[in-house]
Design a protein around this motif. Structure first.
Motif, PDB file in Angstrom:
ATOM      1  N   ALA A   1      -0.101  11.841   5.659  1.00 38.02           N
ATOM      2  CA  ALA A   1      -0.781  13.072   6.090  1.00 38.02           C
ATOM      3  C   ALA A   1       0.247  14.186   6.269  1.00 38.02           C
ATOM      4  O   ALA A   1       0.007  15.339   5.869  1.00 38.02           O
ATOM      5  CB  ALA A   1      -1.561  12.831   7.381  1.00 38.02           C
TER       6      ALA A   1
ATOM      7  N   ARG B   1      -0.419   6.114   7.088  1.00 36.05           N
ATOM      8  CA  ARG B   1      -1.408   7.201   7.023  1.00 36.05           C
ATOM      9  C   ARG B   1      -0.893   8.478   7.687  1.00 36.05           C
ATOM     10  O   ARG B   1      -1.115   9.570   7.184  1.00 36.05           O
ATOM     11  CB  ARG B   1      -2.739   6.746   7.613  1.00 36.05           C
TER      12      ARG B   1
ATOM     13  N   ASP C   1      -7.904  15.886  -5.413  1.00 34.55           N
ATOM     14  CA  ASP C   1      -7.427  14.961  -4.388  1.00 34.55           C
ATOM     15  C   ASP C   1      -6.359  14.023  -4.936  1.00 34.55           C
ATOM     16  O   ASP C   1      -5.405  13.684  -4.239  1.00 34.55           O
ATOM     17  CB  ASP C   1      -8.592  14.148  -3.826  1.00 34.55           C
TER      18      ASP C   1
ATOM     19  N   ARG D   1      -8.200  17.523   4.740  1.00 33.59           N
ATOM     20  CA  ARG D   1      -8.434  16.634   3.595  1.00 33.59           C
ATOM     21  C   ARG D   1      -7.705  15.324   3.838  1.00 33.59           C
ATOM     22  O   ARG D   1      -6.540  15.327   4.215  1.00 33.59           O
ATOM     23  CB  ARG D   1      -7.887  17.270   2.312  1.00 33.59           C
ATOM     24  N   GLU D   2      -8.389  14.244   3.589  1.00 34.93           N
ATOM     25  CA  GLU D   2      -7.764  12.926   3.659  1.00 34.93           C
ATOM     26  C   GLU D   2      -6.857  12.748   2.446  1.00 34.93           C
ATOM     27  O   GLU D   2      -7.073  13.367   1.404  1.00 34.93           O
ATOM     28  CB  GLU D   2      -8.836  11.840   3.657  1.00 34.93           C
TER      29      GLU D   2
ATOM     30  N   HIS E   1      -5.843  10.752  -0.738  1.00 37.60           N
ATOM     31  CA  HIS E   1      -6.631   9.910  -1.638  1.00 37.60           C
ATOM     32  C   HIS E   1      -6.205   8.444  -1.512  1.00 37.60           C
ATOM     33  O   HIS E   1      -5.004   8.147  -1.469  1.00 37.60           O
ATOM     34  CB  HIS E   1      -6.479  10.388  -3.084  1.00 37.60           C
TER      35      HIS E   1
END
Length: 157
Positions: free
Chosen positions: A70, A66, A86, A12-13, A15
């Motif tokens: 993550a 990022r 999310d 999942r990225e 949000h």
């Protein structure tokens, strides 16, 4: 079609609203500085392997952000058993990015969340607004604003 092994979860990225929240509260620094805790920091609060005198550009700052978010989101995924939207996951990733996974692990916020008490968990963000300054526990206005923003993101449908 993605190239993911059968039975493997698709990552999942984080949000975009959570990334924006962290950008806002961390600010962008293209030259390394010492944070209030005395840790060399660069970009949007990145600390891993940073050396004083180091410089980066905006693209590298975004790459660090990022990757760091993550990592924080993976900690959230490991610690929280309750289903998360999310935005809830992003709000918790911001919390972990700022305070560390141990803070979430040992928190009443996580305990309530894992019992399915989303409203009670949301109410816990406001407890994490203190820092020790010169041996005294003091409320920091920046943390009050950040926790309020994380809570608002967490509560967004």
């Amino acid at each position: 079609m993605t190239n993911v092994p059968s039975g493997a979860a698709i990552p999942r990225e984080v949000h975009p609203d959570a990334l924006a929240l962290v950008r806002h509260f961390e600010g962008l620094y293209l030259k390394a500085y010492l944070c209030p805790a005395g840790v060399p920091t660069i970009g949007y609060g990145h600390t891993a392997g940073v050396k004083m005198g180091q410089t980066i550009n905006g693209l590298q700052a975004e790459v660090y952000l990022r990757a760091d978010m993550a990592d924080a989101a993976r900690d959230v995924d490991r610690l929280v058993m309750a289903p998360l939207t999310d935005r809830q996951r992003g709000a918790l990733a911001s919390f972990v990015f700022n305070l560390g996974a141990g803070a979430l692990r040992d928190s009443t916020l996580r305990s309530m969340l894992n019992k399915g008490d989303y409203k009670g968990a949301a109410g816990q963000f406001g407890r994490w607004v203190y820092a020790t300054v010169n041996g005294e526990k003091v409320q920091l206005p920046g943390l009050v604003k950040r926790r309020a923003a994380e809570k608002a993101l967490f509560e967004t449908a």
